[in-house]
Design an enzyme around this catalytic site. Structure first.
Site, PDB file in Angstrom:
ATOM      1  N   SER A  96       0.867  -1.191   0.000  1.00  0.00           N
ATOM      2  CA  SER A  96       0.000   0.000   0.000  1.00  0.00           C
ATOM      3  C   SER A  96       0.895   1.230   0.000  1.00  0.00           C
ATOM      4  O   SER A  96       2.015   1.185   0.526  1.00  0.00           O
ATOM      5  CB  SER A  96      -0.864   0.004   1.266  1.00  0.00           C
ATOM      6  OG  SER A  96      -1.428   1.290   1.460  1.00  0.00           O
TER       7      SER A  96
ATOM      8  N   TYR B  27      -0.783  -0.604  10.409  1.00  0.00           N
ATOM      9  CA  TYR B  27      -1.075  -1.163   9.079  1.00  0.00           C
ATOM     10  C   TYR B  27       0.027  -0.744   8.096  1.00  0.00           C
ATOM     11  O   TYR B  27       0.550  -1.573   7.343  1.00  0.00           O
ATOM     12  CB  TYR B  27      -2.444  -0.653   8.629  1.00  0.00           C
ATOM     13  CG  TYR B  27      -2.790  -0.921   7.177  1.00  0.00           C
ATOM     14  CD1 TYR B  27      -3.206  -2.180   6.752  1.00  0.00           C
ATOM     15  CD2 TYR B  27      -2.702   0.099   6.223  1.00  0.00           C
ATOM     16  CE1 TYR B  27      -3.532  -2.409   5.426  1.00  0.00           C
ATOM     17  CE2 TYR B  27      -3.032  -0.120   4.901  1.00  0.00           C
ATOM     18  CZ  TYR B  27      -3.442  -1.375   4.504  1.00  0.00           C
ATOM     19  OH  TYR B  27      -3.765  -1.605   3.185  1.00  0.00           O
TER      20      TYR B  27
ATOM     21  N   LYS C 223       2.732  -2.831   5.797  1.00  0.00           N
ATOM     22  CA  LYS C 223       2.804  -2.722   4.341  1.00  0.00           C
ATOM     23  C   LYS C 223       4.209  -2.351   3.879  1.00  0.00           C
ATOM     24  O   LYS C 223       4.638  -2.734   2.788  1.00  0.00           O
ATOM     25  CB  LYS C 223       1.760  -1.714   3.846  1.00  0.00           C
ATOM     26  CG  LYS C 223       0.329  -2.214   4.029  1.00  0.00           C
ATOM     27  CD  LYS C 223       0.109  -3.482   3.220  1.00  0.00           C
ATOM     28  CE  LYS C 223      -1.247  -4.098   3.355  1.00  0.00           C
ATOM     29  NZ  LYS C 223      -1.468  -5.241   2.483  1.00  0.00           N
TER      30      LYS C 223
HETATM   31  N1  LIG Z   1      -8.748  -0.869  -1.033  1.00  0.00           N
HETATM   32  C1  LIG Z   1      -7.748  -0.044  -0.877  1.00  0.00           C
HETATM   33  O1  LIG Z   1      -7.911   1.200  -0.909  1.00  0.00           O
HETATM   34  C2  LIG Z   1      -6.357  -0.582  -0.691  1.00  0.00           C
HETATM   35  C3  LIG Z   1      -5.286   0.335  -0.744  1.00  0.00           C
HETATM   36  C4  LIG Z   1      -3.994  -0.129  -0.589  1.00  0.00           C
HETATM   37  C5  LIG Z   1      -3.767  -1.475  -0.368  1.00  0.00           C
HETATM   38  N2  LIG Z   1      -4.824  -2.332  -0.304  1.00  0.00           N
HETATM   39  C6  LIG Z   1      -4.511  -3.748  -0.074  1.00  0.00           C
HETATM   40  O2  LIG Z   1      -5.139  -4.544  -1.074  1.00  0.00           O
HETATM   41  C7  LIG Z   1      -5.384  -5.852  -0.547  1.00  0.00           C
HETATM   42  C8  LIG Z   1      -6.803  -6.266  -0.838  1.00  0.00           C
HETATM   43  O3  LIG Z   1      -7.681  -5.330  -0.255  1.00  0.00           O
HETATM   44  P1  LIG Z   1      -9.143  -5.040  -0.817  1.00  0.00           P
HETATM   45  O4  LIG Z   1      -9.309  -3.588  -0.754  1.00  0.00           O
HETATM   46  O5  LIG Z   1      -9.361  -5.778  -2.068  1.00  0.00           O
HETATM   47  O6  LIG Z   1     -10.004  -5.695   0.381  1.00  0.00           O
HETATM   48  P2  LIG Z   1     -11.471  -6.374   0.385  1.00  0.00           P
HETATM   49  O7  LIG Z   1     -12.278  -5.944  -0.768  1.00  0.00           O
HETATM   50  O8  LIG Z   1     -11.982  -6.159   1.760  1.00  0.00           O
HETATM   51  O9  LIG Z   1     -11.119  -7.918   0.185  1.00  0.00           O
HETATM   52  C9  LIG Z   1     -10.339  -8.570   1.147  1.00  0.00           C
HETATM   53  C10 LIG Z   1     -10.247 -10.035   0.794  1.00  0.00           C
HETATM   54  O10 LIG Z   1      -9.398 -10.684   1.741  1.00  0.00           O
HETATM   55  C11 LIG Z   1     -10.131 -11.749   2.384  1.00  0.00           C
HETATM   56  N3  LIG Z   1      -9.629 -11.841   3.750  1.00  0.00           N
HETATM   57  C12 LIG Z   1      -9.771 -10.947   4.760  1.00  0.00           C
HETATM   58  N4  LIG Z   1      -9.151 -11.389   5.871  1.00  0.00           N
HETATM   59  C13 LIG Z   1      -8.606 -12.595   5.538  1.00  0.00           C
HETATM   60  C14 LIG Z   1      -7.859 -13.554   6.268  1.00  0.00           C
HETATM   61  N5  LIG Z   1      -7.536 -13.369   7.565  1.00  0.00           N
HETATM   62  N6  LIG Z   1      -7.468 -14.686   5.627  1.00  0.00           N
HETATM   63  C15 LIG Z   1      -7.787 -14.888   4.330  1.00  0.00           C
HETATM   64  N7  LIG Z   1      -8.491 -14.019   3.598  1.00  0.00           N
HETATM   65  C16 LIG Z   1      -8.896 -12.887   4.202  1.00  0.00           C
HETATM   66  C17 LIG Z   1     -11.604 -11.348   2.238  1.00  0.00           C
HETATM   67  O11 LIG Z   1     -12.526 -12.430   2.254  1.00  0.00           O
HETATM   68  P3  LIG Z   1     -13.116 -13.117   3.616  1.00  0.00           P
HETATM   69  O12 LIG Z   1     -13.815 -12.047   4.369  1.00  0.00           O
HETATM   70  O13 LIG Z   1     -14.015 -14.211   3.112  1.00  0.00           O
HETATM   71  O14 LIG Z   1     -11.939 -13.676   4.347  1.00  0.00           O
HETATM   72  C18 LIG Z   1     -11.585 -10.749   0.843  1.00  0.00           C
HETATM   73  O15 LIG Z   1     -11.579 -11.752  -0.131  1.00  0.00           O
HETATM   74  C19 LIG Z   1      -5.012  -5.781   0.957  1.00  0.00           C
HETATM   75  O16 LIG Z   1      -3.711  -6.272   1.109  1.00  0.00           O
HETATM   76  C20 LIG Z   1      -5.027  -4.291   1.253  1.00  0.00           C
HETATM   77  O17 LIG Z   1      -4.170  -3.961   2.315  1.00  0.00           O
HETATM   78  C21 LIG Z   1      -6.107  -1.921  -0.458  1.00  0.00           C
END
Ligand SMILES: NC(=O)c1ccc[n+]([C@@H]2O[C@H](COP(=O)([O-])OP(=O)(O)OC[C@H]3O[C@@H](n4cnc5c(N)ncnc54)[C@H](OP(=O)(O)O)[C@@H]3O)[C@@H](O)[C@H]2O)c1
Length: 259
Positions: A151, A164, A168
């Protein structure tokens, strides 16, 4: 090679792929021919996402889609995830360490030990474990790709997302270390550092119209990103198109960092 982005026949494991960024990465890789494994904590959510992706891929020269649930915070579940992937799909060519948690929003001075440990366990240790489990099969084949979902939070100090962001930053370093240790085995490791992307994870930052507008004003493109806009970079890193790139962090933030 005609198509530098082709992933035909590659086995790809994407953690946290039942929704959001991980799901799009799985879809885009499957559309490039990869056999993808959908994984998250909830079996039903994995099955649903796998069925949706399979439907979107069907009729193209896409790969297979397999759902294998697992919680990234538990070593035995990661061992099972890798073993089942090997048994049901094949040896892993591309590992995308995408799942992460963020149970706390506020100053680091006030985070509980349990929340601090949860962030480090799920966002760093889990990725380290997964890489330890998968790297030997990549070494054996003298080929492999690892992608860490980091991130932009890991690139600067933060008043409310400190722990967090710490995790990252560590993910970027994990990619650099793997790149150095395993480069001689033709294994590449890179990180992606997204800015604000519209998913459930970041909902608190975009669901309020006024807050969203204020944030968008700090971004060069004046909008937040979509999961598709991260998935293309993952396809690039996984494929021949990215074959000379390793140890790097790709920032994809619509120009947020520079403002
Ligand atoms: N969205 C943003 O703005 C953003 C920005 C920078 C970085 N990121 C990074 O991008 C990545 C994905 O984020 P996202 O925004 O796509 O999140 P999201 O839409 O909330 O999806 C998260 C996914 O991870 C799964 N998950 C959550 N906890 C878990 C665990 N303990 N074990 C296995 N699976 C787990 C969830 O499914 P279940 O609930 O079924 O487990 C879901 O499939 C993360 O690493 C996040 O830090 C996101």
């Amino acid at each position: 090679m005609d198509n530098l982005f082709d992933l035909s026949g590659k086995t790809v494991l994407v953690t946290g792929s039942s929704r959001g960024i991980g799901k799009q990465i799985a879809l885009q890789m499957a559309l490039q021919g990869a056999n993808v494994v959908i994984s998250s904590r909830k079996a039903e959510a994995c099955d649903r996402a796998a069925a949706e992706i399979a439907a979107q891929v069907s009729g193209s020269n896409g790969g297979s889609v397999t759902a294998i649930p697992g919680h990234i915070g538990f070593k035995d579940q990661l061992e099972d995830l890798v073993a089942q992937t090997n048994e049901r799909v094949g040896e892993i060519d591309v590992l995308v360490c995408n799942a992460a948690v963020n149970p706390y929003y506020g100053p680091m001075a006030e985070i509980s030990d349990s929340a601090f440990e949860k962030v480090l366990d799920c966002n760093i240790k889990s990725n380290h474990w997964l890489c330890q489990l998968v790297l030997p099969q990549m070494v054996k084949r003298n080929e492999g790709v690892i992608i860490m979902m980091s991130s932009i939070g890991g690139l600067y100090g933060h008043s409310t997302l400190g722990t967090y962001s710490l995790s990252k930053a560590a993910d970027m370093q994990l990619a650099r270390n793997i790149a150095i240790e395993y480069g001689p085995h033709n294994i590449r490791a890179n990180a992606i550092a997204p800015g604000l992307i519209k998913t459930d994870f970041s909902k608190a930052l975009w669901e309020n119209e006024d807050a969203l507008r204020a944030t968008a004003d700090t971004i060069a493109l004046r909008r937040i990103g979509t999961p598709e806009e991260i998935a293309g970079a993952a396809v690039f890193l996984a494929s021949a198109a990215g074959s000379y790139m390793t140890g790097q962090t790709l920032v994809i933030d619509g120009g947020m960092m520079g403002l």
